[in-house]
Design a protein around this motif. Sequence first.
Motif, PDB file in Angstrom:
ATOM      1  N   LEU A   1      -8.577  -3.779   1.817  1.00  0.00           N
ATOM      2  CA  LEU A   1      -8.600  -4.381   0.480  1.00  0.00           C
ATOM      3  C   LEU A   1      -8.865  -5.880   0.592  1.00  0.00           C
ATOM      4  O   LEU A   1      -8.339  -6.546   1.475  1.00  0.00           O
ATOM      5  CB  LEU A   1      -7.244  -4.154  -0.204  1.00  0.00           C
ATOM      6  N   LYS A   2      -9.707  -6.402  -0.294  1.00  0.00           N
ATOM      7  CA  LYS A   2      -9.980  -7.846  -0.297  1.00  0.00           C
ATOM      8  C   LYS A   2      -8.759  -8.621  -0.798  1.00  0.00           C
ATOM      9  O   LYS A   2      -7.978  -8.093  -1.599  1.00  0.00           O
ATOM     10  CB  LYS A   2     -11.164  -8.165  -1.229  1.00  0.00           C
ATOM     11  N   PRO A   3      -8.590  -9.880  -0.374  1.00  0.00           N
ATOM     12  CA  PRO A   3      -7.535 -10.717  -0.959  1.00  0.00           C
ATOM     13  C   PRO A   3      -7.689 -10.760  -2.482  1.00  0.00           C
ATOM     14  O   PRO A   3      -8.821 -10.815  -2.990  1.00  0.00           O
ATOM     15  CB  PRO A   3      -7.794 -12.087  -0.332  1.00  0.00           C
ATOM     16  N   SER A   4      -6.572 -10.680  -3.187  1.00  0.00           N
ATOM     17  CA  SER A   4      -6.526 -10.576  -4.661  1.00  0.00           C
ATOM     18  C   SER A   4      -7.069  -9.245  -5.179  1.00  0.00           C
ATOM     19  O   SER A   4      -7.221  -9.054  -6.382  1.00  0.00           O
ATOM     20  CB  SER A   4      -7.303 -11.720  -5.339  1.00  0.00           C
ATOM     21  N   GLY A   5      -7.363  -8.317  -4.259  1.00  0.00           N
ATOM     22  CA  GLY A   5      -7.864  -7.008  -4.682  1.00  0.00           C
ATOM     23  C   GLY A   5      -6.790  -6.190  -5.388  1.00  0.00           C
ATOM     24  O   GLY A   5      -5.597  -6.463  -5.279  1.00  0.00           O
ATOM     25  N   ASN A   6      -7.230  -5.168  -6.084  1.00  0.00           N
ATOM     26  CA  ASN A   6      -6.381  -4.352  -6.937  1.00  0.00           C
ATOM     27  C   ASN A   6      -6.158  -2.988  -6.281  1.00  0.00           C
ATOM     28  O   ASN A   6      -7.123  -2.301  -5.943  1.00  0.00           O
ATOM     29  CB  ASN A   6      -7.108  -4.186  -8.287  1.00  0.00           C
ATOM     30  N   PHE A   7      -4.898  -2.595  -6.078  1.00  0.00           N
ATOM     31  CA  PHE A   7      -4.579  -1.288  -5.505  1.00  0.00           C
ATOM     32  C   PHE A   7      -3.789  -0.485  -6.529  1.00  0.00           C
ATOM     33  O   PHE A   7      -2.751  -0.937  -7.013  1.00  0.00           O
ATOM     34  CB  PHE A   7      -3.758  -1.479  -4.220  1.00  0.00           C
ATOM     35  N   VAL A   8      -4.304   0.697  -6.894  1.00  0.00           N
ATOM     36  CA  VAL A   8      -3.655   1.524  -7.920  1.00  0.00           C
ATOM     37  C   VAL A   8      -3.409   2.932  -7.372  1.00  0.00           C
ATOM     38  O   VAL A   8      -4.326   3.585  -6.875  1.00  0.00           O
ATOM     39  CB  VAL A   8      -4.504   1.600  -9.212  1.00  0.00           C
ATOM     40  N   ILE A   9      -2.162   3.366  -7.470  1.00  0.00           N
ATOM     41  CA  ILE A   9      -1.754   4.716  -7.037  1.00  0.00           C
ATOM     42  C   ILE A   9      -1.366   5.529  -8.277  1.00  0.00           C
ATOM     43  O   ILE A   9      -0.700   5.017  -9.179  1.00  0.00           O
ATOM     44  CB  ILE A   9      -0.505   4.653  -6.129  1.00  0.00           C
ATOM     45  N   LEU A  10      -1.780   6.791  -8.311  1.00  0.00           N
ATOM     46  CA  LEU A  10      -1.249   7.754  -9.276  1.00  0.00           C
ATOM     47  C   LEU A  10      -0.605   8.859  -8.449  1.00  0.00           C
ATOM     48  O   LEU A  10      -1.248   9.444  -7.580  1.00  0.00           O
ATOM     49  CB  LEU A  10      -2.380   8.325 -10.145  1.00  0.00           C
ATOM     50  N   GLU A  11       0.681   9.093  -8.675  1.00  0.00           N
ATOM     51  CA  GLU A  11       1.382  10.091  -7.855  1.00  0.00           C
ATOM     52  C   GLU A  11       2.454  10.783  -8.683  1.00  0.00           C
ATOM     53  O   GLU A  11       2.951  10.231  -9.657  1.00  0.00           O
ATOM     54  CB  GLU A  11       2.009   9.393  -6.634  1.00  0.00           C
ATOM     55  N   THR A  12       2.779  12.001  -8.280  1.00  0.00           N
ATOM     56  CA  THR A  12       3.864  12.722  -8.945  1.00  0.00           C
ATOM     57  C   THR A  12       5.180  11.998  -8.699  1.00  0.00           C
ATOM     58  O   THR A  12       5.346  11.304  -7.697  1.00  0.00           O
ATOM     59  CB  THR A  12       3.984  14.161  -8.406  1.00  0.00           C
ATOM     60  N   SER A  13       6.105  12.149  -9.620  1.00  0.00           N
ATOM     61  CA  SER A  13       7.445  11.580  -9.465  1.00  0.00           C
ATOM     62  C   SER A  13       8.424  12.521 -10.155  1.00  0.00           C
ATOM     63  O   SER A  13       8.034  13.559 -10.677  1.00  0.00           O
ATOM     64  CB  SER A  13       7.498  10.158 -10.055  1.00  0.00           C
ATOM     65  N   MET A  14       9.690  12.147 -10.136  1.00  0.00           N
ATOM     66  CA  MET A  14      10.724  13.025 -10.695  1.00  0.00           C
ATOM     67  C   MET A  14      11.346  12.400 -11.930  1.00  0.00           C
ATOM     68  O   MET A  14      11.823  11.253 -11.863  1.00  0.00           O
ATOM     69  CB  MET A  14      11.830  13.247  -9.656  1.00  0.00           C
ATOM     70  N   PRO A  15      11.371  13.115 -13.056  1.00  0.00           N
ATOM     71  CA  PRO A  15      12.061  12.574 -14.237  1.00  0.00           C
ATOM     72  C   PRO A  15      13.543  12.354 -13.942  1.00  0.00           C
ATOM     73  O   PRO A  15      14.182  13.178 -13.282  1.00  0.00           O
ATOM     74  CB  PRO A  15      11.882  13.669 -15.290  1.00  0.00           C
TER      75      PRO A  15
ATOM     76  N   SER B   1       8.606  16.833  -4.558  1.00  0.00           N
ATOM     77  CA  SER B   1      10.040  16.655  -4.861  1.00  0.00           C
ATOM     78  C   SER B   1      10.753  15.760  -3.858  1.00  0.00           C
ATOM     79  O   SER B   1      11.831  15.257  -4.132  1.00  0.00           O
ATOM     80  CB  SER B   1      10.734  18.016  -4.941  1.00  0.00           C
ATOM     81  N   THR B   2      10.179  15.546  -2.683  1.00  0.00           N
ATOM     82  CA  THR B   2      10.868  14.726  -1.674  1.00  0.00           C
ATOM     83  C   THR B   2      10.223  13.348  -1.484  1.00  0.00           C
ATOM     84  O   THR B   2      10.759  12.509  -0.764  1.00  0.00           O
ATOM     85  CB  THR B   2      10.870  15.435  -0.303  1.00  0.00           C
ATOM     86  N   PHE B   3       9.080  13.117  -2.137  1.00  0.00           N
ATOM     87  CA  PHE B   3       8.351  11.863  -1.909  1.00  0.00           C
ATOM     88  C   PHE B   3       9.029  10.695  -2.648  1.00  0.00           C
ATOM     89  O   PHE B   3       9.480  10.861  -3.786  1.00  0.00           O
ATOM     90  CB  PHE B   3       6.901  12.018  -2.403  1.00  0.00           C
ATOM     91  N   PRO B   4       9.113   9.501  -2.008  1.00  0.00           N
ATOM     92  CA  PRO B   4       9.739   8.357  -2.692  1.00  0.00           C
ATOM     93  C   PRO B   4       8.947   7.938  -3.927  1.00  0.00           C
ATOM     94  O   PRO B   4       7.714   7.940  -3.899  1.00  0.00           O
ATOM     95  CB  PRO B   4       9.721   7.246  -1.628  1.00  0.00           C
ATOM     96  N   TYR B   5       9.653   7.620  -4.994  1.00  0.00           N
ATOM     97  CA  TYR B   5       8.950   7.226  -6.227  1.00  0.00           C
ATOM     98  C   TYR B   5       9.692   6.068  -6.887  1.00  0.00           C
ATOM     99  O   TYR B   5      10.814   5.716  -6.509  1.00  0.00           O
ATOM    100  CB  TYR B   5       8.828   8.414  -7.191  1.00  0.00           C
ATOM    101  N   GLY B   6       9.040   5.458  -7.879  1.00  0.00           N
ATOM    102  CA  GLY B   6       9.658   4.345  -8.598  1.00  0.00           C
ATOM    103  C   GLY B   6       9.937   3.182  -7.670  1.00  0.00           C
ATOM    104  O   GLY B   6       9.109   2.818  -6.834  1.00  0.00           O
ATOM    105  N   GLU B   7      11.143   2.632  -7.770  1.00  0.00           N
ATOM    106  CA  GLU B   7      11.487   1.438  -7.000  1.00  0.00           C
ATOM    107  C   GLU B   7      11.463   1.698  -5.487  1.00  0.00           C
ATOM    108  O   GLU B   7      11.166   0.794  -4.706  1.00  0.00           O
ATOM    109  CB  GLU B   7      12.870   0.924  -7.436  1.00  0.00           C
ATOM    110  N   ALA B   8      11.723   2.936  -5.082  1.00  0.00           N
ATOM    111  CA  ALA B   8      11.679   3.270  -3.642  1.00  0.00           C
ATOM    112  C   ALA B   8      10.275   3.061  -3.080  1.00  0.00           C
ATOM    113  O   ALA B   8      10.097   2.472  -2.004  1.00  0.00           O
ATOM    114  CB  ALA B   8      12.131   4.709  -3.420  1.00  0.00           C
ATOM    115  N   LEU B   9       9.271   3.526  -3.818  1.00  0.00           N
ATOM    116  CA  LEU B   9       7.886   3.328  -3.357  1.00  0.00           C
ATOM    117  C   LEU B   9       7.459   1.860  -3.529  1.00  0.00           C
ATOM    118  O   LEU B   9       6.768   1.305  -2.662  1.00  0.00           O
ATOM    119  CB  LEU B   9       6.923   4.263  -4.103  1.00  0.00           C
ATOM    120  N   ASN B  10       7.913   1.228  -4.605  1.00  0.00           N
ATOM    121  CA  ASN B  10       7.629  -0.213  -4.787  1.00  0.00           C
ATOM    122  C   ASN B  10       8.091  -1.003  -3.564  1.00  0.00           C
ATOM    123  O   ASN B  10       7.378  -1.887  -3.067  1.00  0.00           O
ATOM    124  CB  ASN B  10       8.370  -0.761  -6.020  1.00  0.00           C
TER     125      ASN B  10
END
Length: 242
Positions: free
Chosen positions: A151-165, A204-213
């Motif tokens: 990724l270039k400096p100042s580049g944009n990285f966007v993830i879409l992933e499943t999470s748990m309500p 169901s086991t993947f880190p999401y929200g603040e854990a992935l942040n």
Amino acid sequence: MSKIKPYKNSELGKKEQVTKMFDTISGDYDGLNRVISFGIDIKWRKKVVKLVKEKQPETILDIATGTGDLAINLAETNATKIIGLDISSGMLDIGKEKIKKKGLEQKIEMVLGDSENMPFDDNTFDAITVAFGVRNFETLENGLKEILRVLKPSGNFVILETSMPDKTPYKQGYNFYTKNILPVIGRVFSKDRSAYKYLCESASTFPYGEALNNILRKIGFINVEDFPQTFGVATIYRASKQ
């Protein structure tokens, strides 16, 4: 994080198993995705495109591109070059056909490759996206380090992933759906039962929200933020490079 793999009795590593799995289910994958998410995954991808478009990127890399849905959507951004990278040749073959039908061969290139060892130079892309792919990385941190590298400096990285309500009753409803309904849909639609069991378990086991942040920050990403979607069954993450 324990490594969940598609085939419990296989001697193959996770990467090889994931490749085999996606090659096997590639023909069913698009239709099944629509059924599993009630078509809402289309809306989520549009939001990813909007976030990417804001920064007006010229070069975009879509990792774990699969059959190319997001790469094709990203053509709306006016980027001059979009590369879809995937480890499964079966998925890429279907993606290439879709790109050809839409007349986008000049803009989108499909590349067979490993997200944890990418064939690109440092600081190559203005934007990088991953939709429903980071949980299939053999080693999450290695994959994220590679993304940061290209990724270039100042580049944009966007993830879409499943999470748990997290909230009642969505949490209970989601658990019931993933444990009881999804496996049945997988059995009806696909010749590979293990594949859809794995897709549910890995979600169901993947880190999401603040854990992935926090993992993103640890790797070196900055301006990390997350946007839960549809009661929290999926989350969009955005980060940047210094």
